[in-house]
Write an enzyme that holds these catalytic residues in place. Structure first.
Site, mmCIF file in Angstrom:
data_model
loop_
_atom_site.group_PDB
_atom_site.id
_atom_site.type_symbol
_atom_site.label_atom_id
_atom_site.label_comp_id
_atom_site.label_asym_id
_atom_site.label_seq_id
_atom_site.Cartn_x
_atom_site.Cartn_y
_atom_site.Cartn_z
ATOM 1 N N LYS A 13 0.857 -1.273 -0.056
ATOM 2 C CA LYS A 13 0.061 0.050 0.067
ATOM 3 C C LYS A 13 0.808 1.239 -0.026
ATOM 4 C CE LYS A 13 -2.495 -0.835 3.766
ATOM 5 N NZ LYS A 13 -1.983 -2.542 4.112
ATOM 6 N N ARG A 88 -10.049 1.397 8.270
ATOM 7 C CA ARG A 88 -9.570 -0.005 8.364
ATOM 8 C C ARG A 88 -10.792 -0.650 9.094
ATOM 9 N NH1 ARG A 88 -3.792 0.179 8.378
ATOM 10 N NH2 ARG A 88 -2.790 -1.641 9.115
ATOM 11 N N ARG A 127 11.498 -7.873 6.166
ATOM 12 C CA ARG A 127 11.304 -6.417 5.717
ATOM 13 C C ARG A 127 12.237 -5.931 7.036
ATOM 14 N NH1 ARG A 127 5.970 -3.098 5.330
ATOM 15 N NH2 ARG A 127 5.635 -3.410 7.525
ATOM 16 N N ARG A 160 10.614 -3.809 12.390
ATOM 17 C CA ARG A 160 9.431 -3.118 13.276
ATOM 18 C C ARG A 160 8.860 -4.278 14.092
ATOM 19 N NH1 ARG A 160 5.167 -0.802 9.006
ATOM 20 N NH2 ARG A 160 3.630 -1.865 10.436
ATOM 21 N N ARG A 171 -2.110 -9.640 12.638
ATOM 22 C CA ARG A 171 -2.825 -8.374 11.532
ATOM 23 C C ARG A 171 -3.161 -8.964 10.562
ATOM 24 N NH1 ARG A 171 3.208 -6.330 10.580
ATOM 25 N NH2 ARG A 171 2.222 -4.907 9.169
HETATM 26 P P1 ADP Z 1 0.321 -2.622 7.701
HETATM 27 O O1 ADP Z 1 -0.717 -2.218 6.625
HETATM 28 O O2 ADP Z 1 1.558 -3.267 7.132
HETATM 29 O O3 ADP Z 1 -0.235 -3.633 8.954
HETATM 30 P P2 ADP Z 1 0.649 -0.087 9.094
HETATM 31 O O4 ADP Z 1 1.696 0.733 9.153
HETATM 32 O O5 ADP Z 1 -0.711 0.639 8.313
HETATM 33 O O6 ADP Z 1 1.196 -1.602 8.536
HETATM 34 O O7 ADP Z 1 -0.159 -0.221 10.590
HETATM 35 C C1 ADP Z 1 0.335 -0.777 11.587
HETATM 36 C C2 ADP Z 1 -0.397 -0.791 12.823
HETATM 37 O O8 ADP Z 1 -0.802 0.885 13.086
HETATM 38 C C3 ADP Z 1 -1.609 -1.702 12.509
HETATM 39 O O9 ADP Z 1 -1.247 -2.737 12.962
HETATM 40 C C4 ADP Z 1 -2.621 -0.873 13.839
HETATM 41 O O10 ADP Z 1 -2.247 -1.213 15.217
HETATM 42 C C5 ADP Z 1 -2.177 0.678 13.601
HETATM 43 N N1 ADP Z 1 -3.030 1.215 12.567
HETATM 44 C C6 ADP Z 1 -2.548 1.865 11.528
HETATM 45 N N2 ADP Z 1 -3.713 2.359 10.848
HETATM 46 C C7 ADP Z 1 -4.866 2.155 11.709
HETATM 47 C C8 ADP Z 1 -5.970 2.583 11.528
HETATM 48 N N3 ADP Z 1 -6.690 3.183 10.504
HETATM 49 N N4 ADP Z 1 -6.969 2.164 12.634
HETATM 50 C C9 ADP Z 1 -6.457 1.477 13.714
HETATM 51 N N5 ADP Z 1 -5.213 1.282 13.735
HETATM 52 C C10 ADP Z 1 -4.345 1.569 12.900
#
Ligand code: ADP
Length: 221
Positions: A13, A88, A127, A160, A171
Site C-alpha cells: 500500500k 480499516r 522487511r 518493526r 495483523r
Molecule cells: P500494515 O498495513 O502493514 O499492517 P500499518 O503501518 O498501516 O501497517 O499499521 C501498523 C499498525 O498501526 C496496525 O497494525 C494498527 O495497530 C495501527 N493502525 C494503522 N492504521 C490504523 C487505523 N486506520 N486504525 C487502527 N489502527 C491503525
C-alpha cells in the site's frame, strides 16, 4: 483526486500510495506512520496506540478517526489526498463518509491491492526499515547497499516490532475480520479498482495510471 488504498498488511500500500501521490501531486496520509510518529514522540495518543500496535490490533476507532479528521482539515488535503491504512474498520469508513459529506466531497477510487498470505509473510518477516527516515528494505529483494544500514541516512536498520511472525499472523486476522468487509461497502458504491500486490516495481506507475484512469472496474474481488 481522492483515493483510499485497501489491502492486507505488506501488500504494498505504501509503495502504491507514494507513486499515486507523485503522479497527481497530492499528499499521502498514512495512519500507520502518523501513529508510529506519535509513539516516538510519546504523545498521549502514542502511548495508548503503542500497546495495540505491538499486538497487531487496531488502535481504537475514535482515536484514529480524530487523527484523520484533523489531518484532512489541513490546507494541503483540500484538493485531494491518498489515504493509506485508513479506513480499516466499518466505523472508520462511516467516519470518513461523514467527513467527506460535511465538506461536500467524494472519493474517486478505492484501490484494492491483492496479495496472498504466503507472499505477505515472506515480505514482512524479511522487511527492515529505517527508524529515522522511514525507508524500507527487504533482505532478499531490496537489500541495503551496506548491510544493516539505511542507504539514505546511514542509520541502523530495524525490524518493526509488529513485523515479527506471531504479530504478522494477528495483523492478517484483523485485516480479514475488520478491514476486508469494507471491500463490499465500497464495491456497492462502484469505487473498487483492483491491482496485484506483486506487480514489478518498474511497471507499477504505468499500471496505476491505467487502473485509476479506467472508468470500468478492472474486475471484482
Ligand atoms: P500494515 O498495513 O502493514 O499492517 P500499518 O503501518 O498501516 O501497517 O499499521 C501498523 C499498525 O498501526 C496496525 O497494525 C494498527 O495497530 C495501527 N493502525 C494503522 N492504521 C490504523 C487505523 N486506520 N486504525 C487502527 N489502527 C491503525
Amino acid at each position: 483526486m481522492r483515493v483510499v488504498i485497501l489491502g492486507p498488511p505488506g501488500a504494498g500500500k505504501g509503495t502504491c500510495a507514494k507513486i499515486i501521490g507523485e503522479i497527481y501531486g497530492i499528499p499521502v496520509i498514512t495512519t500507520g506512520d502518523m501513529l508510529r510518529a506519535a509513539v516516538v514522540e510519546m504523545t498521549p495518543l502514542g502511548l495508548t496506540a503503542k500497546s495495540y500496535m505491538d499486538r497487531g490490533e487496531l488502535v481504537p476507532d475514535d482515536l484514529v478517526n480524530r487523527l484523520v479528521t484533523e489531518r484532512l482539515n489541513e490546507p494541503d488535503a483540500q484538493d485531494g489526498f491518498i489515504l493509506d491504512g485508513y479506513p480499516r474498520s466499518p466505523r472508520q469508513a462511516e467516519a470518513l463518509e461523514r467527513i467527506l459529506k460535511t465538506s461536500g466531497k467524494k472519493l474517486n477510487h478505492v484501490l484494492h491491492i491483492e496479495l496472498e498470505d504466503e507472499a505477505i509473510i515472506g515480505r514482512l518477516s524479511r522487511r527492515r526499515s529505517c527508524p529515522r527516515c522511514g525507508a524500507i528494505f527487504h533482505l532478499d529483494n531490496k537489500p541495503p547497499r551496506t548491510s544493516g544500514k539505511c542507504d539514505a541516512c546511514d542509520t541502523e536498520l530495524v525490524q518493526r516490532d509488529d513485523d515479527k511472525p506471531e504479530v504478522i499472523r494477528r495483523r492478517l486476522e484483523v485485516y480479514r475480520e475488520k478491514t476486508r468487509p469494507l471491500l463490499d461497502f465500497y464495491e456497492k458504491k462502484g469505487l473498487i479498482k483492483v491491482i496485484r500486490g506483486d506487480i514489478n516495481l518498474t511497471d507499477l506507475p504505468a499500471t496505476l495510471k491505467r487502473v485509476l484512469n479506467s472508468r470500468v472496474r478492472t474486475r471484482s474481488h
